[in-house]
Write an enzyme that holds these catalytic residues in place. Structure first.
Site, short mmCIF file in Angstrom:
data_model
loop_
_atom_site.label_atom_id
_atom_site.label_comp_id
_atom_site.label_asym_id
_atom_site.label_seq_id
_atom_site.Cartn_x
_atom_site.Cartn_y
_atom_site.Cartn_z
N ASP A 103 2.49 5.84 0.79
CA ASP A 103 3.57 6.44 1.58
C ASP A 103 4.70 5.47 1.95
O ASP A 103 4.43 4.39 2.50
CB ASP A 103 3.06 6.97 2.93
CG ASP A 103 1.72 7.63 2.87
OD1 ASP A 103 1.10 7.65 1.81
OD2 ASP A 103 1.28 8.10 3.93
N GLN B 51 2.87 2.03 2.84
CA GLN B 51 1.42 1.89 2.89
C GLN B 51 0.99 1.09 1.66
O GLN B 51 1.35 1.43 0.52
CB GLN B 51 0.76 3.27 2.87
CG GLN B 51 1.08 4.10 4.10
CD GLN B 51 0.30 3.64 5.31
OE1 GLN B 51 -0.87 3.92 5.45
NE2 GLN B 51 0.96 2.92 6.22
N SER C 200 0.53 5.46 8.42
CA SER C 200 1.97 5.77 8.34
C SER C 200 2.64 5.97 9.69
O SER C 200 2.00 6.28 10.69
CB SER C 200 2.18 7.02 7.49
OG SER C 200 1.96 6.67 6.16
N ARG D 43 -2.26 11.81 13.16
CA ARG D 43 -1.56 10.65 12.60
C ARG D 43 -0.09 10.91 12.22
O ARG D 43 0.36 12.03 12.17
CB ARG D 43 -2.31 10.13 11.39
CG ARG D 43 -2.54 11.12 10.26
CD ARG D 43 -3.35 10.44 9.16
NE ARG D 43 -3.73 11.33 8.10
CZ ARG D 43 -4.80 12.10 8.09
NH1 ARG D 43 -5.61 12.12 9.15
NH2 ARG D 43 -5.08 12.87 7.06
N ASP D 44 0.55 9.80 11.92
CA ASP D 44 1.88 9.76 11.30
C ASP D 44 3.02 10.19 12.23
O ASP D 44 3.69 11.22 11.99
CB ASP D 44 1.89 10.60 10.00
CG ASP D 44 0.74 10.25 9.07
OD1 ASP D 44 0.22 9.13 9.19
OD2 ASP D 44 0.35 11.11 8.25
N GLU E 61 -0.01 16.04 7.40
CA GLU E 61 0.23 14.60 7.32
C GLU E 61 1.73 14.34 7.24
O GLU E 61 2.49 15.18 6.73
CB GLU E 61 -0.41 14.01 6.07
CG GLU E 61 -1.92 14.18 6.00
CD GLU E 61 -2.52 13.38 4.86
OE1 GLU E 61 -3.42 12.58 5.12
OE2 GLU E 61 -2.10 13.56 3.69
C1 FRU Z 1 -0.75 10.31 3.48
C2 FRU Z 1 -1.69 9.53 4.39
C3 FRU Z 1 -1.21 9.53 5.81
C4 FRU Z 1 -1.84 8.29 6.36
C5 FRU Z 1 -1.74 7.35 5.19
C6 FRU Z 1 -2.84 6.36 5.06
O1 FRU Z 1 -0.81 9.87 2.17
O2 FRU Z 1 -2.99 10.03 4.28
O3 FRU Z 1 -1.55 10.70 6.53
O4 FRU Z 1 -1.18 7.80 7.48
O5 FRU Z 1 -1.71 8.17 4.04
O6 FRU Z 1 -2.53 5.44 4.03
#
Ligand code: FRU
Length: 594
Positions: free
Chosen positions: A22, A38, A82, A145-146, A200
């Site tokens: 990401d 990421q 993320s 998350r995120d 996500e």
């Molecule tokens: C999306 C995800 C996000 C997470 C990240 C982890 O690809 O799963 O939700 O923060 O990748 O690498």
């Protein structure tokens, strides 16, 4: 873009062990574009998630820096997942990210640059009071998350959403803060949709209703001139969906204009996930970036030592119909153009091919427009055929229609045994025209099997029978009168790649244009193993990953084709070779004159 880095590794056989996923926290700060992503610096598969960091002056050439965040603390020891950045008043950047803590809870953390006078903001310091937000009661520890880019409302308080899930209902939790340390969650989320599972990498931003310029994320609704886009990624199918709607900051409520179903709008109908947008104040545009995963296996990733690309950055804006977004490669791609070639008003008879020569077909930018001069009575589209991807799969590029398939064969071998077909078909239903766009990684528009020879010693040939330049041995259009037939051994249609064990899914979507009024345009960016296509001026986008074995480097070819029975006219074709961007070189080697 970043794919070039990885392709370089392949070509130079350099062993690198890394995985790229990401895009995170893109921003423009003091004259420099920052991109975080990421990243596993220790291996080509998921794990050890860091925030890698690259900077650029032009969004094309990138300087890699040390990771901005490594998973080192109890609140992120299992991954720095993320998140986003925001530049606060006083010109102070702040980073919000998800940490996977030592008990595998997903918590939200903050970090700030160590030294604001460092032009590249190389070092980031995690806030000592992390985590700043914990998993809400009733939410599974790994469904939270995120954090999105924050926006400020009229009350002077910042808002932010976080992706989640409760009982298979996807949720965008809404938070508020004044100081980025103390956060309050609103009782009702900004939005939720039953049956969608974990959301996500949400993204939430305004778009002008009457301009292609971008809007700063914090602009709410000046004189009703904006609509708001809510984008979310579905963990269950790795697709990014978006809605267009209105955001009422007083009631903290988002009302999408389109109900969410799995046929909801997508940024891209191919491989394109975990995308992230940001407002670029330099050119006043909103830029979108995304992770494009591999279509080969984990074993392949280990063998080659890397996995994952980022798509070429796109500008995006609201379409004139105000119902969908339009995306287009950022104009900076022109810095990489060379060897321009052009063609006008070229008729493509039914069943014909035209090779586009004079450019590097393995790294190219191609724009082509098709005119259907006699668009009478297109084929009826069965009303029950509502899934465009399925239609593309059933009617691949080898299946003749009336108007279409016509389009491009990218990364094709000379004998066409390898090819990725990006094409259109025009149908009608209830008196309306329907334009279908497909990217077919398994298509087989190739040599005919039955040859008719006028010569005494027949032999099978692999020459392309659709080429007007080599019709000597064939009378293929007139088979009925042929007395001297020979069935050649079936050529193997290896399609996008001769390799097995790859995901060669066919992708497809409708394009909201009227082929009676508008030409049908296609722009395709090819870069070794990624093919990004923009249909109808960017109304429908499809990205695919392909791994040809023959159609590589100088042996890659590009064709325009028409496998319909009716002729089409290529009203205009422009194509360029695309040079390599400089993205894996250290800063000292880039000078202002370069
Ligand atoms: C999306 C995800 C996000 C997470 C990240 C982890 O690809 O799963 O939700 O923060 O990748 O690498």
């Amino acid at each position: 873009f970043l794919q070039v880095l990885h392709v370089d590794h392949v070509q130079s056989n350099t062993v690198t062990l890394e995985s790229l996923r990401d895009p995170n926290g893109p921003m423009y700060y003091n004259g420099v574009y920052h991109l975080f992503y990421q990243h596993n610096p220790f291996g080509p598969l998921f794990g050890n998630i860091h925030w890698a960091h690259s900077v650029s002056h032009d969004l094309i050439n990138w300087i890699p820096l040390e990771p901005a965040l490594a998973p080192t603390e109890p609140y992120d020891i299992n991954g720095a997942f993320s998140g986003s950045t925001i530049i606060l008043p006083g010109n102070k950047p702040v980073m919000l990210y998800t940490g996977v803590d030592n008990k595998f809870h997903q918590v939200q953390n903050m970090a700030v640059p160590k030294d604001l006078s460092d032009p590249y903001l190389r070092e980031w310091v995690k806030y000592s009071g992390n985590p700043i937000i914990n998993v809400p009661a009733g939410i599974t520890r790994d469904d939270f998350r995120d954090p999105t880019t924050t926006w400020i409302a009229d009350d002077g308080k910042w808002r932010m959403i976080i992706g989640s899930n409760r009982d298979n209902t996807g949720i965008a939790f809404l938070y508020q803060t004044e100081d980025f340390v103390n956060w309050t969650r609103y009782d009702s989320p900004l939005h939720k949709v039953e049956g969608t599972g974990v959301w996500e990498c949400p993204d939430f931003y305004p778009v002008w209703v009457d301009s292609t310029d971008g809007v700063d994320t914090s602009v709410i609704n000046p004189s009703e001139r904006v609509k708001h886009v809510l984008k979310l990624g579905l963990l269950k199918n790795d697709n990014d969906y978006y809605m267009i709607g209105s955001y009422n900051p007083e009631r903290e409520h988002y009302v999408p204009e389109n109900d969410f179903t799995l046929s909801t709008l997508r940024y891209d109908y191919g491989k394109y996930y975990a995308s992230k947008s940001f407002f670029d104040p330099v050119k006043k545009r909103r830029i979108l970036m995304a992770w494009v995963n591999e279509s080969d296996s984990e074993a392949d990733a280990i063998a080659k030592g890397w996995s994952g690309l980022h798509s070429f950055p796109r500008s995006l804006w609201l379409d004139q119909n105000k119902k969908q977004l339009v995306q287009w490669p950022i104009v900076e791609i022109e810095m990489l153009h060379e060897n321009e070639i052009g063609l006008q008003d070229k008729k493509l008879e039914g069943g014909s091919l035209h090779e586009v020569v004079g450019i590097t077909a393995s790294q190219a930018d191609v724009k082509i427009s098709f005119k259907l001069t006699d668009l009478e009575e297109p084929e009826e589209l069965d009303e029950s055929w509502t899934d465009p991807q399925l239609i593309c799969s059933k009617m691949d590029a080898s299946k003749k229609g009336k108007f279409g398939p016509f389009g491009l064969l990218a990364l094709a071998s000379k004998d066409l045994t390898e090819q990725t077909a990006i094409f259109f078909r025009v149908f009608q239903t209830k008196g309306r025209y329907i334009v279908l766009m497909c990217s077919d990684q398994s298509s087989s528009f190739g040599p005919v099997l039955i040859c008719c020879f006028t010569q005494t010693t027949p032999k099978c040939t692999k020459e392309n029978p659709y080429s007007h330049t080599k019709p000597v041995l064939f009378i293929w259009k007139n088979m009925a009168s042929c007395t001297n037939r020979l069935t050649c051994p079936k050529p193997t249609f290896r399609r996008s790649s001769a390799r097995n064990g790859l995901d060669k899914t066919t992708y497809g979507a409708f394009v909201d244009i009227d082929p009676k009024q508008d030409e049908i345009s296609l722009r395709t960016l090819v870069d070794h193993s990624i093919v990004e296509s923009f249909g109808g001026g960017g109304k429908t986008c499809i990205t695919s990953r392909v791994y040809p074995t023959v159609a590589i480097g100088e042996d890659a070819h590009l064709f325009a084709f028409n496998n319909g029975t009716e002729s089409v006219v290529v009203s205009e074709l422009n194509a360029w070779s695309v040079k390599k961007a400089r993205i894996n070189i250290v800063e000292e080697t880039i000078s202002c004159t370069d």
